[in-house]
Design a protein around this motif. Structure first.
Motif, mmCIF file in Angstrom:
data_model
loop_
_atom_site.group_PDB
_atom_site.id
_atom_site.type_symbol
_atom_site.label_atom_id
_atom_site.label_comp_id
_atom_site.label_asym_id
_atom_site.label_seq_id
_atom_site.Cartn_x
_atom_site.Cartn_y
_atom_site.Cartn_z
ATOM 1 N N GLU A 179 17.119 9.539 -11.100
ATOM 2 C CA GLU A 179 16.281 8.426 -10.663
ATOM 3 C C GLU A 179 16.704 7.947 -9.282
ATOM 4 O OE1 GLU A 179 15.916 6.133 -14.889
ATOM 5 O OE2 GLU A 179 17.876 6.562 -14.061
ATOM 6 N N TYR A 223 17.272 5.199 -17.744
ATOM 7 C CA TYR A 223 17.917 6.458 -18.128
ATOM 8 C C TYR A 223 18.647 6.296 -19.452
ATOM 9 C CZ TYR A 223 21.254 10.369 -17.885
ATOM 10 O OH TYR A 223 22.004 11.487 -18.149
ATOM 11 N N TYR A 241 22.227 3.506 -22.314
ATOM 12 C CA TYR A 241 21.046 3.317 -21.477
ATOM 13 C C TYR A 241 21.416 2.563 -20.204
ATOM 14 C CZ TYR A 241 20.993 -1.162 -24.053
ATOM 15 O OH TYR A 241 21.336 -2.369 -24.634
ATOM 16 N N PHE A 281 17.556 11.344 -22.033
ATOM 17 C CA PHE A 281 16.662 11.917 -21.028
ATOM 18 C C PHE A 281 16.875 13.419 -20.838
ATOM 19 C CE2 PHE A 281 15.893 13.243 -16.634
ATOM 20 C CZ PHE A 281 14.543 12.933 -16.518
ATOM 21 N N TRP A 282 18.089 13.822 -20.442
ATOM 22 C CA TRP A 282 18.317 15.237 -20.180
ATOM 23 C C TRP A 282 18.325 16.052 -21.460
ATOM 24 C CZ3 TRP A 282 17.074 17.065 -15.845
ATOM 25 C CH2 TRP A 282 17.322 16.392 -14.643
#
Length: 201
Positions: A35, A118, A113, A180-181
């Motif tokens: 980000e 993210y 988080y 996320f990943w």
């Protein structure tokens, strides 16, 4: 999103303590983010522990700094292939935050988080017992924003994408919930010594 397996452009020089497939970044610290770096001041930063805990709790900057100071001195490893040796992060052990929140016995995992949105998932065992920190200093200076300042999570025994930048909190769960990943093809745990880079490794 496609996951690219192509982190082979740097020469691999053997060094004791270097996980397989890694190179020594020496003085470099590559900036890699999912980000845009946020404009987040210490006054606007907070950290929360919630989910399967007896006492959900939020700390602001001053309250977090009032907890017992702790430091990590050692190595860090990025999934893209670089490692840094002998780094020093200053902050507070995550154990200090968890001792206030009091995790339930049913808690097995956590979702960390960031203030940017993210997320990344971790087994709770990887966050306790002096294995994880909330840090705001690097080599005795404030942690730079591009590296997660004002404060980030550091879980040095796992690949560094697990060490969420601009960390805002962790939610304790009784199951594993991909971040996320991890939803985009990366490994659920990310142990550098086992080269757990991608799902299935």
């Amino acid at each position: 999103m496609n996951v690219t397996r192509g982190f082979t452009g740097r020469p691999r020089v053997h060094r004791p303590g270097l996980p397989p497939g890694q190179y020594d970044a020496r003085e470099d610290w590559p900036v890699l983010s999912a980000e845009v770096t946020p404009d987040l001041s210490p006054a606007d930063w907070s950290f929360r522990v919630d989910g399967l805990v007896e006492r959900p709790h939020t700390w602001d900057w001053d309250a977090a700094h009032a907890l017992p100071a702790s430091a990590y001195e050692g190595d860090i490893h990025c999934v893209t292939g670089w490692s840094k040796f002998g780094v020093r992060f200053g902050g507070v052990s995550l154990d200090a935050f968890l001792s206030v929140a009091r995790p339930h016995g049913s808690a097995t995992h956590a979702l960390a988080y960031s203030h940017t949105g993210y997320t990344t998932n971790l087994p709770l065992a990887d966050l306790t017992g002096g294995r994880a920190w909330i840090v705001w200093e690097y080599d005795g200076a404030p942690l730079p924003p591009e590296h997660g300042g004002p404060a980030r999570l550091v879980v040095p025994h796992l690949y560094f994408w697990k060490s969420a930048k601009w960390v805002a909190g962790i939610t304790l769960l009784d199951h594993d919930e991909p971040g996320f990943w991890e939803r985009n093809g990366y490994h659920a745990r990310g142990n550098p010594w086992e080269e757990q880079r991608y799902a299935g490794d």
